[in-house]
Design an enzyme around this catalytic site. Structure first.
Site: not given
Length: 319
Positions: A164-166, A168, A289
């Site tokens: 997820d996020s970074a 991802g 987010h």
């Protein structure tokens, strides 16, 4: 409760997430303070461990670099003859914060709900370790797992790369790097990933000041990890810039409606579709987010989580 930007209509649960994020915000920009505050916020959403799954910490080594990993495995059911399917997970945190504890709120449930193994990677963080350190650690963790899967009774041919996020970003970059190697993952799963370095997609303008993550935050985290902008077109950092998507795995991408990086995931899904890759894009309405932490408490996040579970199940059962 903190004041929410009136441009965003948020559920009570999502508003509480913004509130608790402010409660656990660091008093200053000192890195240790930021990490301590993030860790405390993560623990707020992490239930105490029970005895339903086996959780063990291990260390793998790469070029004298020790990388911590945490392995989650089911207890209640017997492993398949070929070994456990496995989700290899790269945590979020802007390349700067997070670790083995930060996403246990999610990974312990993935293990229980899918009866699969989950392996989380404690990759090196910025700014102590600049690009491509995090990517190199994650790519090595995958290649190590493929080669040593039998040590943990894992099916080497049934590994899903996720983040997820970074995280991802790291998951996408690893799968892009694996193209045409014959070692591609069985699937790719990303939740609100940041996949580009150009900040020119519409969502970066539309949601520049969204709660929990702003465009300025995105630029800050990127520069902490990759201060040399001559590297910003490197596919290990900006996988969305890849021209070739022909040997990508089946992919599930979830994006949050109110998120400056929302279009990154959408554009990645479009490129996969153009390359003929099976992909599913899920847009979580009303979500911010970081909202995945509300997977037990918020209906819109519960729906995202269920779609993610269904996608992973389909990936691991395909021959």
């Amino acid at each position: 409760m903190t004041q929410i930007n009136t441009a965003y209509v948020l559920s009570e649960e999502m508003q509480r997430l913004v509130y608790w994020n402010s409660v656990y915000s660091a008093a200053d920009m000192d890195l240790d303070s930021c990490r301590a505050a993030y860790d405390a916020m993560c623990m707020h959403y992490t239930l105490p461990r029970d005895d339903r799954i086996d959780i063990q910490d291990h260390v793998i080594e790469h070029k004298n670099q020790k990388i911590g990993v945490r392995l989650y495995q089911p207890k209640a059911v017997q492993a398949p003859v070929t070994g456990w399917p496995c989700v290899l997970y790269f945590h979020g945190g802007g390349f700067v914060v997070g670790g083995l504890d930060s996403h246990e709120f999610l990974l312990s449930y993935l293990c229980q709900d899918l009866n699969i193994a989950v392996l989380c990677v404690d990759y090196r963080l910025a700014p102590e370790h600049h690009f491509p350190a995090a990517h190199d650690d994650c790519e090595f963790a995958y290649t190590w797992l493929k080669a040593h899967a039998d040590q943990w009774n894992i099916d080497a041919d049934n590994i899903i790369i996720a983040g997820d996020s970074a995280g991802g970003n790291l998951a996408a970059a690893v799968t892009v790097a694996l193209q045409h190697t014959g070692q591609q993952a069985k699937g790719l799963v990303m939740v609100y990933p940041m996949l580009s370095t150009r900040f020119d997609l519409p969502a970066y303008r539309l949601h520049a000041n969204a709660p929990l993550l702003t465009r300025a935050d995105c630029e800050y985290y990127l520069r902490e990890y990759a201060p040399d902008d001559s590297q910003w077109n490197d596919l290990r950092l900006a996988p969305l810039l890849a021209d070739d998507f022909s040997d990508m795995p089946e992919t599930f991408i979830a994006v949050a409606e109110f998120d400056p990086v929302a279009d990154d995931g959408k554009c990645f899904a479009e490129k996969l579709a153009q390359a003929g890759i099976t992909q599913q894009l899920y847009v979580a309405q009303g979500m911010l987010h970081g909202g995945l932490r509300l997977m037990r408490d918020c209906p819109e996040v519960q729906q995202l989580y269920q779609h993610m579970l269904n996608a992973i199940q389909q990936m691991i059962h395909k021959i």
